[in-house]
Motif scaffolding. Sequence first.
Motif, PDB file in Angstrom:
ATOM      1  N   GLU A   1      36.832  40.994  36.930  1.00  0.00           N
ATOM      2  CA  GLU A   1      35.912  40.053  36.280  1.00  0.00           C
ATOM      3  C   GLU A   1      36.573  38.683  36.165  1.00  0.00           C
ATOM      4  OE1 GLU A   1      33.972  41.122  32.442  1.00  0.00           O
ATOM      5  OE2 GLU A   1      34.555  43.172  33.004  1.00  0.00           O
ATOM      6  N   VAL A   2      37.851  38.741  35.875  1.00  0.00           N
ATOM      7  CA  VAL A   2      38.550  37.480  35.628  1.00  0.00           C
ATOM      8  C   VAL A   2      39.993  37.598  36.095  1.00  0.00           C
ATOM      9  CG1 VAL A   2      39.073  38.152  33.231  1.00  0.00           C
ATOM     10  CG2 VAL A   2      39.090  35.751  33.841  1.00  0.00           C
ATOM     11  N   LEU A   3      40.508  36.472  36.597  1.00  0.00           N
ATOM     12  CA  LEU A   3      41.927  36.424  36.932  1.00  0.00           C
ATOM     13  C   LEU A   3      42.650  35.776  35.754  1.00  0.00           C
ATOM     14  CD1 LEU A   3      44.157  36.632  39.288  1.00  0.00           C
ATOM     15  CD2 LEU A   3      43.940  34.145  39.251  1.00  0.00           C
ATOM     16  N   PHE A   4      43.659  36.447  35.262  1.00  0.00           N
ATOM     17  CA  PHE A   4      44.483  35.843  34.213  1.00  0.00           C
ATOM     18  C   PHE A   4      45.626  35.090  34.888  1.00  0.00           C
ATOM     19  CE2 PHE A   4      47.747  36.898  30.622  1.00  0.00           C
ATOM     20  CZ  PHE A   4      47.724  35.580  30.211  1.00  0.00           C
ATOM     21  N   TRP A   5      45.544  33.763  34.815  1.00  0.00           N
ATOM     22  CA  TRP A   5      46.602  32.913  35.378  1.00  0.00           C
ATOM     23  C   TRP A   5      47.690  32.800  34.307  1.00  0.00           C
ATOM     24  CZ3 TRP A   5      47.115  30.608  40.187  1.00  0.00           C
ATOM     25  CH2 TRP A   5      48.180  29.712  40.317  1.00  0.00           C
TER      26      TRP A   5
END
Lengths: 252, 432
Positions: free
Chosen positions: A9-13
Amino acid sequence: MAAEGQEPEVLFWVGCAGSFDERAQKITRAVCSILQHVGISYAVLGTEESCTGDPAKRAGNEFLFQMMAITNIEVLNAYNIKKIVTACPHCFNTLKNEYPNLGGNYDVIHHSQLLQQLIDEGKLKVTGGESFKGKKITFHDPCYLGRANGVYEAPRSVFEILDAELVEMKRCKTNGLCCGAGGAQMFKEPEKGNKDINIERVEEALELKPSVIAAACPFCMTMLRDGVKHFEKEAEVEVLDIAELAARANDL
Amino acid sequence: MIGQILFVLIAGAAIGLFSKNVKKIRRNIRLGKPLDRSDNPAERWKTMAMVALGQSKMTARPVAGFLHILIYLGFVIINLEVMEIVIDGVFGTHRIFSFLGGFYNVLIGSFEFLALGVLLACIIFLIRRNVLKLKRFSGIEMTEWPRSDANYILIAEILLMIAFLTMSAADYKLQGMGIGHYIKAGAFPVSSFIADTLPHNEAALVYTERFCWWFHIVGIFIFLNYIPYSKHFHILLAFPNTWYSNLKNKGEFNNMSSVTNEVKAMLDPSFTPPADAPAGKFGAKDVTDLNWVNLMNAYTCTECGRCTSSCPANITGKLLSPRKIMMDTRDRLEEVGRNIDTHGPDYSDGKALLGDYITNEELWACTTCNACTQACPVNIDPLAIIVELRRYLVMEESNAPASVNNMFSNVENNQAPWKYAPADRFNWAKND
């Protein structure tokens, strides 16, 4: 995840500080624990992540910045990344504002905005953890979140669910005073002057006698902690990231 | 008749000289590099309406903001009266608009209150600068000329307002005495109070009225021609300056397209840069390397010091002062302009903004926090100039502090600003 043909769902940078700085690693883990807690599927680039190029760009090294940016964009596009959350306002600003015209178009949010969104949706509450009810907390606005991108209320939404007493410094929001780390200052000695900027800032925060100075940036974290140490107030005042506050309040 | 001819001659000379000097400033601004800031006109008109016309950022400091709005309103609205004065001057009439009747009385009455407001605000401003000596008005860049400039402007405005009110007082008294062409017109809620101090003698009153009338209008013409030499030029440039101001997020620094081409060519040997690619040096060494908006910013600056007083570097005693960056840029641009006037366009005096005006120490003290751009009541961007100069230092001269160079090589070799092995980047997940 990508190997399994899945897209998060989301990339955690995570960012360089969140990856390498021991104190900031705790913020990284707090963000991960919240993502897990609310059931968001996320991924990190791990060793494929690189510096966004922010410190190089602020210091005037446009070549190095664009080299980093173009390389990162290739990686992000290869994984078909759409949404990025980051716990560092500098990464946030660079990814959000400076990557698009180099070919990197993503929906980029800062973790404060993610927290606000989760709070608004009722997904993030305060249960079973440490109580911050009525505790005096002051918030230091990161320049690259606040003035640079106009995000002032999102981090403050966390203090509402904590039911903490938010005490504002005189220099807050648009008038917030820098911690002293921006513009590549983090990586150099300050120029000659009569005071360090973080000392000036922590002095202002300590006047309010808070039990927590809240931050939302790993560089501010370092500068504020150094300032608190300078005044030998470590026993009375904690410097915590908003993600750590939210995680602790939920015993994550 | 002689009066009318004299008036037309003075007005013509004043306006001619003023346009000549404005053209010169325009020429100087256009020495800057091109930059397209014509996008999103609706937002730009709105910004100008809010920030310049509506003074929305002035009130961040309520006392100065309120007093400034008094002077601003006074300046803008009393100009209606100046229009009447000019028409009277050309045609030898007296109070030509008085046919408006009741409405005219309201107008003249409100001009009187505004004039009083301007007068008081200017006096308070003088006190703030010279008696209270507010810290904001000092600093290394606030040398003798900038300080005198500020005082000259305030004194000029005080004198103009005194002349305006005295003129009205004499007129009011002459109207009361029913003399000559001094027909009953206007309302004098302020000047009627000073009318009693004037002599009760027709000749003396007419002399006072005429003297103040000429003093006021000639004073305005002189002041008009002082403006292009002064920080007071902000009254004109504030409008285009806000219209052309940066509408993007403050945190966004432009991506240099010249660099993009080189980086792409480096990463992909088959890449050919577009034919119209800009060449030349990276960053700015002198004012002519900056873009025209940077240069217009410099001429717009009225040296109020809100930027400097909110700058974290300046607050903690560093050499950097964003106001100085703007003043240096303007002073150097003026110098370059004078060189062109005397020696022709290709002359080089061997000097530059970087080095002769702004030092490396100032540039490296900046945290890029945007406090200065936030504080500026007319959206001037000192940070844009600082970054351009840094770009020149780094990319043309490789002249960065050693620790910054270390950071660069870490980013380049380890993909992080610190000297950690890239392979360890994911270790945070392990040592939990």
